[in-house]
Design a protein around this motif. Sequence first.
Motif, PDB file in Angstrom:
ATOM      1  N   UNK A  46      -0.593  22.884 -35.397  1.00  0.00           N
ATOM      2  CA  UNK A  46       0.468  22.785 -36.397  1.00  0.00           C
ATOM      3  C   UNK A  46      -0.095  22.844 -37.811  1.00  0.00           C
ATOM      4  N   UNK A  47      -1.297  22.296 -38.008  1.00  0.00           N
ATOM      5  CA  UNK A  47      -1.908  22.336 -39.341  1.00  0.00           C
ATOM      6  C   UNK A  47      -2.260  23.760 -39.747  1.00  0.00           C
ATOM      7  N   UNK A  48      -2.577  24.592 -38.765  1.00  0.00           N
ATOM      8  CA  UNK A  48      -2.963  25.968 -39.064  1.00  0.00           C
ATOM      9  C   UNK A  48      -1.752  26.858 -39.302  1.00  0.00           C
ATOM     10  N   UNK A  49      -0.574  26.402 -38.888  1.00  0.00           N
ATOM     11  CA  UNK A  49       0.634  27.205 -39.029  1.00  0.00           C
ATOM     12  C   UNK A  49       1.567  26.714 -40.128  1.00  0.00           C
ATOM     13  N   UNK A  50       1.234  25.576 -40.722  1.00  0.00           N
ATOM     14  CA  UNK A  50       2.100  24.994 -41.747  1.00  0.00           C
ATOM     15  C   UNK A  50       2.103  25.876 -42.995  1.00  0.00           C
ATOM     16  N   UNK A  51       3.273  26.060 -43.584  1.00  0.00           N
ATOM     17  CA  UNK A  51       3.411  26.968 -44.730  1.00  0.00           C
ATOM     18  C   UNK A  51       2.659  26.496 -45.969  1.00  0.00           C
ATOM     19  N   UNK A  52       2.387  25.199 -46.070  1.00  0.00           N
ATOM     20  CA  UNK A  52       1.697  24.663 -47.242  1.00  0.00           C
ATOM     21  C   UNK A  52       0.186  24.619 -47.073  1.00  0.00           C
ATOM     22  N   UNK A  53      -0.308  25.006 -45.897  1.00  0.00           N
ATOM     23  CA  UNK A  53      -1.730  24.878 -45.600  1.00  0.00           C
ATOM     24  C   UNK A  53      -2.394  26.248 -45.632  1.00  0.00           C
ATOM     25  N   UNK A  54      -3.460  26.348 -46.432  1.00  0.00           N
ATOM     26  CA  UNK A  54      -4.234  27.584 -46.482  1.00  0.00           C
ATOM     27  C   UNK A  54      -5.334  27.595 -45.434  1.00  0.00           C
ATOM     28  N   UNK A  55      -5.902  26.410 -45.136  1.00  0.00           N
ATOM     29  CA  UNK A  55      -6.972  26.302 -44.143  1.00  0.00           C
ATOM     30  C   UNK A  55      -6.704  25.080 -43.286  1.00  0.00           C
ATOM     31  N   UNK A  56      -6.433  25.315 -41.993  1.00  0.00           N
ATOM     32  CA  UNK A  56      -6.148  24.216 -41.072  1.00  0.00           C
ATOM     33  C   UNK A  56      -7.410  23.533 -40.586  1.00  0.00           C
ATOM     34  N   UNK A  57      -7.239  22.515 -39.755  1.00  0.00           N
ATOM     35  CA  UNK A  57      -8.387  21.741 -39.306  1.00  0.00           C
ATOM     36  C   UNK A  57      -9.160  22.492 -38.223  1.00  0.00           C
ATOM     37  N   UNK A  58     -10.439  22.210 -38.137  1.00  0.00           N
ATOM     38  CA  UNK A  58     -11.340  22.873 -37.205  1.00  0.00           C
ATOM     39  C   UNK A  58     -11.354  22.164 -35.855  1.00  0.00           C
ATOM     40  N   UNK A  59     -11.941  22.810 -34.824  1.00  0.00           N
ATOM     41  CA  UNK A  59     -12.120  22.114 -33.552  1.00  0.00           C
ATOM     42  C   UNK A  59     -12.948  20.835 -33.692  1.00  0.00           C
ATOM     43  N   UNK A  60     -13.905  20.843 -34.627  1.00  0.00           N
ATOM     44  CA  UNK A  60     -14.673  19.626 -34.860  1.00  0.00           C
ATOM     45  C   UNK A  60     -13.767  18.470 -35.280  1.00  0.00           C
ATOM     46  N   UNK A  61     -12.714  18.793 -36.006  1.00  0.00           N
ATOM     47  CA  UNK A  61     -11.774  17.759 -36.452  1.00  0.00           C
ATOM     48  C   UNK A  61     -11.046  17.135 -35.267  1.00  0.00           C
ATOM     49  N   UNK A  62     -10.707  17.928 -34.263  1.00  0.00           N
ATOM     50  CA  UNK A  62     -10.026  17.371 -33.089  1.00  0.00           C
ATOM     51  C   UNK A  62     -10.952  16.432 -32.321  1.00  0.00           C
ATOM     52  N   UNK A  63     -12.232  16.793 -32.232  1.00  0.00           N
ATOM     53  CA  UNK A  63     -13.209  15.912 -31.582  1.00  0.00           C
ATOM     54  C   UNK A  63     -13.338  14.610 -32.373  1.00  0.00           C
ATOM     55  N   UNK A  64     -13.363  14.738 -33.694  1.00  0.00           N
ATOM     56  CA  UNK A  64     -13.483  13.557 -34.549  1.00  0.00           C
ATOM     57  C   UNK A  64     -12.284  12.631 -34.386  1.00  0.00           C
ATOM     58  N   UNK A  65     -11.089  13.217 -34.321  1.00  0.00           N
ATOM     59  CA  UNK A  65      -9.884  12.399 -34.181  1.00  0.00           C
ATOM     60  C   UNK A  65      -9.868  11.683 -32.837  1.00  0.00           C
ATOM     61  N   UNK A  66     -10.316  12.349 -31.795  1.00  0.00           N
ATOM     62  CA  UNK A  66     -10.383  11.703 -30.483  1.00  0.00           C
ATOM     63  C   UNK A  66     -11.401  10.557 -30.491  1.00  0.00           C
ATOM     64  N   UNK A  67     -12.586  10.792 -31.081  1.00  0.00           N
ATOM     65  CA  UNK A  67     -13.622   9.755 -31.118  1.00  0.00           C
ATOM     66  C   UNK A  67     -13.167   8.538 -31.910  1.00  0.00           C
ATOM     67  N   UNK A  68     -12.550   8.782 -33.065  1.00  0.00           N
ATOM     68  CA  UNK A  68     -12.077   7.676 -33.891  1.00  0.00           C
ATOM     69  C   UNK A  68     -10.980   6.889 -33.181  1.00  0.00           C
TER      70      UNK A  68
END
Length: 336
Positions: free
Chosen positions: A252-274
């Motif tokens: 959703x972050x990569x498809x949002x109209x206000x976002x030029x650069x969405x989150x990376x796969x590393x970000x998903x790993x980080x969110x799971x770890x946190x």
Amino acid sequence: MRETLLRTLGSNAVTDLTTSPAPATTFADHFDRIVDNIEKVIRGKRLVIERSVLCLMAEGHLLVEDVPGVGKTSLAKALATSIDCKFGRVQFTPDVLPSDVTGVGIWQREQHQFEFQPGPIFANIVLGDEINRASPKTQAALLEAMEERQVTIDGTSHQLEQPFMVLATQNPMEHEGTYPLPDSQLDRFLMRVSVGYPDRDAAIEILDGHGQIRVEISSVIDAATVSSMIDAARGVHVAPSIKGYIVALADASRQHSAVALGVSPRATVALQSASRALAASRGRDHVVPDDIKELADVVLSHRLALTSDAQLQGRSVSAVINDIADAVPVPTGHDA
């Protein structure tokens, strides 16, 4: 086995052989001890302190960004002091070289060979003070250490001890003599937090304590126990539906109209770890959707880039993340 680690760290419990064994200490107990200890120094900022400790337990690195004088460096030092481990500090300035961080080989005339002298990065907790004052070349020297837990000098790789965490500070309102952190560097930080100004009561406590003896704290936990807690956090269960929820937020972050650069796969790993560390700190052996939503902003905000139109409209990254979290369906049912 994992559930046992979360419920008790019995190997670190104190036992009196002359009496009945003392109850083992849980992950949540250790976590609260660290937070309480730091709060003796940083008044009125328990949420910021909790997230800093969560970052350590999730094997991540922390970027503390705020105006001067609100306690960024004090937070880092208090966290390091609360743990009986090695502490390294780098005061970044434009003339700091990569070797000042990682170390350098020094020629030993008697042995006719170079001897490696490790830099401050060879510690468990490393404070990078005012990291955005360092040149891009020096900033890049941290990338390998933060991502791979090792430093390569003259073709030889040196492993860093565990636990290992870089806690960097920067003052966003200072522009002269600073170098903005590139996206690749920002993506290495698991969280970005802001200390913020103290509330009225905390500010009065600070005034009351001004001029008196500085509050001194001691360690309340050792590095071995922290490593055990990190292992326990890794064992927190994440249901398939929760993993799908994390991936859906990233999409959703990569498809949002206000976002030029969405989150990376590393970000998903980080969110799971946190989220695993957060669940463990609250005495649970599984992640729930509220864990994801609670940490989405501090884990994802520094990884998103807004479009120029969104910036002109005054939209904030945090507001966009809230929009994304509201738009993505939250998993429900037993598997969540």
